[in-house]
Design a protein around this motif. Structure first.
Motif, PDB file in Angstrom:
ATOM      1  N   VAL A 208      20.570  21.376  12.836  1.00 46.85           N
ATOM      2  CA  VAL A 208      19.861  21.668  11.588  1.00 46.85           C
ATOM      3  C   VAL A 208      19.905  20.450  10.674  1.00 46.85           C
ATOM      4  N   GLU A 209      19.030  20.481   9.688  1.00 43.97           N
ATOM      5  CA  GLU A 209      19.080  19.495   8.615  1.00 43.97           C
ATOM      6  C   GLU A 209      19.774  20.171   7.439  1.00 43.97           C
ATOM      7  N   LEU A 210      20.902  19.634   7.047  1.00 45.01           N
ATOM      8  CA  LEU A 210      21.681  20.225   5.960  1.00 45.01           C
ATOM      9  C   LEU A 210      21.121  19.799   4.606  1.00 45.01           C
ATOM     10  N   PRO A 211      21.281  20.640   3.589  1.00 46.32           N
ATOM     11  CA  PRO A 211      20.794  20.286   2.255  1.00 46.32           C
ATOM     12  C   PRO A 211      21.469  19.013   1.739  1.00 46.32           C
ATOM     13  N   GLU A 212      20.701  18.206   1.045  1.00 44.57           N
ATOM     14  CA  GLU A 212      21.179  16.927   0.525  1.00 44.57           C
ATOM     15  C   GLU A 212      22.364  17.089  -0.428  1.00 44.57           C
ATOM     16  N   ASP A 213      22.370  18.160  -1.242  1.00 44.30           N
ATOM     17  CA  ASP A 213      23.482  18.336  -2.175  1.00 44.30           C
ATOM     18  C   ASP A 213      24.798  18.557  -1.426  1.00 44.30           C
ATOM     19  N   PHE A 214      24.744  19.241  -0.300  1.00 46.10           N
ATOM     20  CA  PHE A 214      25.946  19.459   0.497  1.00 46.10           C
ATOM     21  C   PHE A 214      26.386  18.168   1.192  1.00 46.10           C
ATOM     22  N   ILE A 215      25.436  17.444   1.764  1.00 45.59           N
ATOM     23  CA  ILE A 215      25.744  16.165   2.413  1.00 45.59           C
ATOM     24  C   ILE A 215      26.392  15.219   1.406  1.00 45.59           C
ATOM     25  N   SER A 216      25.877  15.202   0.179  1.00 46.18           N
ATOM     26  CA  SER A 216      26.431  14.280  -0.821  1.00 46.18           C
ATOM     27  C   SER A 216      27.886  14.615  -1.135  1.00 46.18           C
ATOM     28  N   VAL A 217      28.269  15.892  -1.111  1.00 43.18           N
ATOM     29  CA  VAL A 217      29.671  16.256  -1.332  1.00 43.18           C
ATOM     30  C   VAL A 217      30.533  15.808  -0.153  1.00 43.18           C
ATOM     31  N   LEU A 218      30.038  15.983   1.060  1.00 42.63           N
ATOM     32  CA  LEU A 218      30.807  15.515   2.224  1.00 42.63           C
ATOM     33  C   LEU A 218      31.010  14.001   2.185  1.00 42.63           C
ATOM     34  N   LYS A 219      30.049  13.288   1.598  1.00 41.83           N
ATOM     35  CA  LYS A 219      30.180  11.836   1.487  1.00 41.83           C
ATOM     36  C   LYS A 219      31.133  11.435   0.363  1.00 41.83           C
ATOM     37  N   ILE A 220      31.505  12.386  -0.490  1.00 41.95           N
ATOM     38  CA  ILE A 220      32.529  12.143  -1.509  1.00 41.95           C
ATOM     39  C   ILE A 220      33.902  12.443  -0.904  1.00 41.95           C
ATOM     40  N   HIS A 221      34.033  13.643  -0.346  1.00 40.31           N
ATOM     41  CA  HIS A 221      35.264  14.047   0.361  1.00 40.31           C
ATOM     42  C   HIS A 221      34.856  14.930   1.530  1.00 40.31           C
ATOM     43  N   ASN A 222      35.303  14.569   2.699  1.00 39.46           N
ATOM     44  CA  ASN A 222      34.995  15.313   3.916  1.00 39.46           C
ATOM     45  C   ASN A 222      35.955  16.495   4.052  1.00 39.46           C
ATOM     46  N   GLY A 223      35.780  17.471   3.152  1.00 44.28           N
ATOM     47  CA  GLY A 223      36.625  18.653   3.180  1.00 44.28           C
ATOM     48  C   GLY A 223      38.052  18.325   2.770  1.00 44.28           C
ATOM     49  N   GLN A 224      38.948  19.189   3.166  1.00 44.75           N
ATOM     50  CA  GLN A 224      40.353  18.980   2.854  1.00 44.75           C
ATOM     51  C   GLN A 224      41.168  18.946   4.137  1.00 44.75           C
ATOM     52  N   LYS A 225      42.360  18.368   4.045  1.00 45.91           N
ATOM     53  CA  LYS A 225      43.242  18.247   5.215  1.00 45.91           C
ATOM     54  C   LYS A 225      43.764  19.603   5.658  1.00 45.91           C
ATOM     55  N   GLY A 226      43.932  20.518   4.721  1.00 42.38           N
ATOM     56  CA  GLY A 226      44.457  21.841   5.051  1.00 42.38           C
ATOM     57  C   GLY A 226      45.971  21.891   5.051  1.00 42.38           C
ATOM     58  N   GLU A 227      46.599  20.894   4.448  1.00 49.09           N
ATOM     59  CA  GLU A 227      48.058  20.853   4.378  1.00 49.09           C
ATOM     60  C   GLU A 227      48.579  21.505   3.106  1.00 49.09           C
ATOM     61  N   LYS A 228      47.724  21.741   2.151  1.00 48.53           N
ATOM     62  CA  LYS A 228      48.086  22.336   0.858  1.00 48.53           C
ATOM     63  C   LYS A 228      47.287  23.621   0.685  1.00 48.53           C
ATOM     64  N   ALA A 229      47.247  24.110  -0.537  1.00 46.76           N
ATOM     65  CA  ALA A 229      46.531  25.358  -0.833  1.00 46.76           C
ATOM     66  C   ALA A 229      45.029  25.191  -0.633  1.00 46.76           C
ATOM     67  N   TRP A 230      44.385  26.303  -0.329  1.00 47.76           N
ATOM     68  CA  TRP A 230      42.930  26.292  -0.190  1.00 47.76           C
ATOM     69  C   TRP A 230      42.298  26.017  -1.547  1.00 47.76           C
ATOM     70  N   LEU A 231      41.204  25.259  -1.543  1.00 48.58           N
ATOM     71  CA  LEU A 231      40.616  24.777  -2.791  1.00 48.58           C
ATOM     72  C   LEU A 231      39.444  25.601  -3.306  1.00 48.58           C
ATOM     73  N   PHE A 232      38.847  26.424  -2.477  1.00 47.10           N
ATOM     74  CA  PHE A 232      37.670  27.176  -2.902  1.00 47.10           C
ATOM     75  C   PHE A 232      37.900  28.675  -2.793  1.00 47.10           C
ATOM     76  N   ASP A 233      38.344  29.273  -3.899  1.00 47.83           N
ATOM     77  CA  ASP A 233      38.448  30.730  -3.974  1.00 47.83           C
ATOM     78  C   ASP A 233      39.206  31.312  -2.784  1.00 47.83           C
ATOM     79  N   SER A 234      40.430  30.841  -2.580  1.00 49.23           N
ATOM     80  CA  SER A 234      41.306  31.272  -1.482  1.00 49.23           C
ATOM     81  C   SER A 234      40.756  30.910  -0.108  1.00 49.23           C
ATOM     82  N   GLN A 235      39.944  29.866  -0.065  1.00 51.74           N
ATOM     83  CA  GLN A 235      39.393  29.420   1.212  1.00 51.74           C
ATOM     84  C   GLN A 235      39.491  27.904   1.327  1.00 51.74           C
ATOM     85  N   GLU A 236      39.654  27.454   2.560  1.00 56.17           N
ATOM     86  CA  GLU A 236      39.704  26.027   2.868  1.00 56.17           C
ATOM     87  C   GLU A 236      38.320  25.410   2.698  1.00 56.17           C
TER      88      GLU A 236
END
Length: 186
Positions: free
Chosen positions: A41-69
């Protein structure tokens, strides 16, 4: 999305600095290419731009989005492949009870998870809404619940609303839950 993500990092700095340290470096062009190629698929540009800022989280600490990784490109692929296997083996006859604008599938190959609670629950980018939906809308996908709710019309709107919830104190970091949660859950 840089400005919005900077606001998120500011909130983390003041409220949960370990969460800031859990963010991955930016996704490379190769990681983005692997993600879109695998998903088909072609992902929305706003989402791609966030991945280019930070590619998610390592998952070693607390979840960052409403109790989700916050999923990295590799974790998105993992979750996507898990759902793809389930679709073939266990989900083909199941239907959901969706909001108007969402298909009645239990899972759809064009629902791209970008968060995970580790138990099959996600926020997804819906790239295949029905005729009354909006391509790129954000929906809930709960593994054991048939509800499929539209929570926002785009990733950028979802993220802005999330920031507002953080900045108004409706969402807080909880040591007890080791997660960012709604204050009502405390």
């Amino acid at each position: 999305m840089n400005k919005e993500f900077d606001k998120f990092k500011q909130w983390l700095t003041h409220n949960y600095s370990d969460g800031l340290l859990d963010l991955n470096p930016p996704a490379s062009d190769d990681e983005i290419k692997e993600l879109t190629s695998t998903l088909g698929v072609e992902l929305p540009e706003d989402f791609i731009s966030v991945l280019k800022i930070h590619n998610g989280q390592k998952g070693e600490k607390a979840w960052l989005f409403d109790s989700q990784e916050f999923l990295s490109t590799h974790r998105i692929i993992e979750e996507f492949n898990t759902w793809k296997k389930l679709q073939v083996t266990k989900l083909q006859d199941k239907v959901s009870m969706p909001d108007d604008g969402v298909r009645s599938d239990w899972w759809n190959i064009n629902w791209i998870p970008f968060t995970s609670d580790g138990c099959g629950d996600h926020y997804c980018i819906d790239l295949n809404p029905n005729s009354s939906g909006t391509k790129g809308q954000i929906i809930t996908l709960w593994f054991e619940s048939p509800e499929r709710e539209i929570v926002s019309t785009s990733f950028s709107q979802w993220f802005e609303e999330y920031l507002e919830e953080l900045n108004t104190g409706n969402l807080v970091y909880s040591k007890e839950y080791n997660s960012i949660v709604h204050k009502d859950e405390l």
